[in-house]
Enzyme design. Structure first.
Site, PDB file in Angstrom:
ATOM      1  N   GLY A  45       0.834  -1.193   0.000  1.00 26.37           N
ATOM      2  CA  GLY A  45       0.000   0.000   0.000  1.00 26.37           C
ATOM      3  C   GLY A  45       0.867   1.239   0.000  1.00 26.37           C
ATOM      4  O   GLY A  45       2.031   1.204  -0.407  1.00 26.37           O
ATOM      5  N   CYS A  46       0.328   2.310   0.478  1.00 29.35           N
ATOM      6  CA  CYS A  46       1.044   3.584   0.510  1.00 29.35           C
ATOM      7  C   CYS A  46       2.339   3.443   1.316  1.00 29.35           C
ATOM      8  O   CYS A  46       2.337   2.957   2.442  1.00 29.35           O
ATOM      9  CB  CYS A  46       0.154   4.637   1.145  1.00 29.35           C
ATOM     10  SG  CYS A  46       0.949   6.235   1.347  1.00 29.35           S
ATOM     11  N   PHE A  47       3.431   3.884   0.734  1.00 35.44           N
ATOM     12  CA  PHE A  47       4.714   3.740   1.437  1.00 35.44           C
ATOM     13  C   PHE A  47       4.799   4.600   2.687  1.00 35.44           C
ATOM     14  O   PHE A  47       5.613   4.344   3.553  1.00 35.44           O
ATOM     15  CB  PHE A  47       5.914   3.957   0.524  1.00 35.44           C
ATOM     16  CG  PHE A  47       5.889   5.165  -0.378  1.00 35.44           C
ATOM     17  CD1 PHE A  47       5.395   6.393   0.005  1.00 35.44           C
ATOM     18  CD2 PHE A  47       6.403   5.048  -1.657  1.00 35.44           C
ATOM     19  CE1 PHE A  47       5.400   7.479  -0.840  1.00 35.44           C
ATOM     20  CE2 PHE A  47       6.427   6.138  -2.516  1.00 35.44           C
ATOM     21  CZ  PHE A  47       5.915   7.355  -2.106  1.00 35.44           C
ATOM     22  N   TRP A  48       3.936   5.603   2.803  1.00 41.64           N
ATOM     23  CA  TRP A  48       3.941   6.429   4.009  1.00 41.64           C
ATOM     24  C   TRP A  48       3.744   5.568   5.256  1.00 41.64           C
ATOM     25  O   TRP A  48       4.359   5.802   6.291  1.00 41.64           O
ATOM     26  CB  TRP A  48       2.822   7.456   3.981  1.00 41.64           C
ATOM     27  CG  TRP A  48       2.974   8.568   2.995  1.00 41.64           C
ATOM     28  CD1 TRP A  48       4.057   8.871   2.214  1.00 41.64           C
ATOM     29  CD2 TRP A  48       1.981   9.532   2.685  1.00 41.64           C
ATOM     30  NE1 TRP A  48       3.793   9.962   1.433  1.00 41.64           N
ATOM     31  CE2 TRP A  48       2.525  10.390   1.708  1.00 41.64           C
ATOM     32  CE3 TRP A  48       0.691   9.760   3.127  1.00 41.64           C
ATOM     33  CZ2 TRP A  48       1.823  11.463   1.172  1.00 41.64           C
ATOM     34  CZ3 TRP A  48      -0.009  10.826   2.591  1.00 41.64           C
ATOM     35  CH2 TRP A  48       0.551  11.672   1.629  1.00 41.64           C
TER      36      TRP A  48
END
Length: 170
Positions: free
Chosen positions: A9-12
């Protein structure tokens, strides 16, 4: 030093879980698995480059094993959703373990099999296990997002944390 690359998913939301362990030298947000050189965030989000948002982890294997990293990884994703993660949808958010060696590949396959056999999930584990390709660090404003933008990170992180709490107890 060794490297591990995980997409979930989002690397954040993928940086913080790994950043807190001894033996982790660095965690870098970036893009991998695509067909273009040095893609930008906008290009990856367009879905035209074939890249996946991922984190590259440089670690000291004598302090933290690759198997430990896999264990951390599985607890950050929905391994039954091949079409994205949580509110992040599309191929650039698919869950993937990118391996650098045959040893990493075998460890990833074994951990996936064990998770499938655990009965923890009613659906099959669909996380891909693929050879690592060129990793391109994301733009600077994406690096260490959870530290530099805590209020925005908390909004992105909330849904993921609910899933983790519901599925990884015990």
């Amino acid at each position: 030093m060794e490297k591990a690359i995980f997409a979930g998913g989002c690397f954040w939301c993928m940086v913080q879980p790994f950043d807190q362990y001894p033996g982790i030298v660095s965690v870098t947000s970036g893009y991998t698995g695509g067909t273009t050189t040095s893609p930008t965030y906008e290009e990856v989000c367009s879905g035209t480059t074939g890249h996946t948002e991922a984190v590259e982890i440089v670690f000291e294997p004598e302090k933290i094993s690759y198997e430990s990293l896999l264990s951390i990884y599985w607890q950050q994703t929905d391994p039954t959703d091949a079409l994205g993660q949580f509110q992040d949808r599309g191929s650039s958010y698919r869950p993937v373990i990118f391996y650098h060696s045959e040893t990493q590949k075998l460890a990833a396959l074994k951990s996936k099999q064990m998770l499938n056999e655990s009965g923890r999930f009613s659906n099959e584990i669909v996380t891909s296990i693929e050879p690592a390709s060129e990793f391109y660090p994301a733009e600077e404003y994406h690096q260490m997002f959870y530290k530099n933008n805590p209020s925005r990170f908390d909004l992105s992180h909330q849904r993921r944390q609910t899933f983790i709490n519901d599925n990884w107890k015990g």
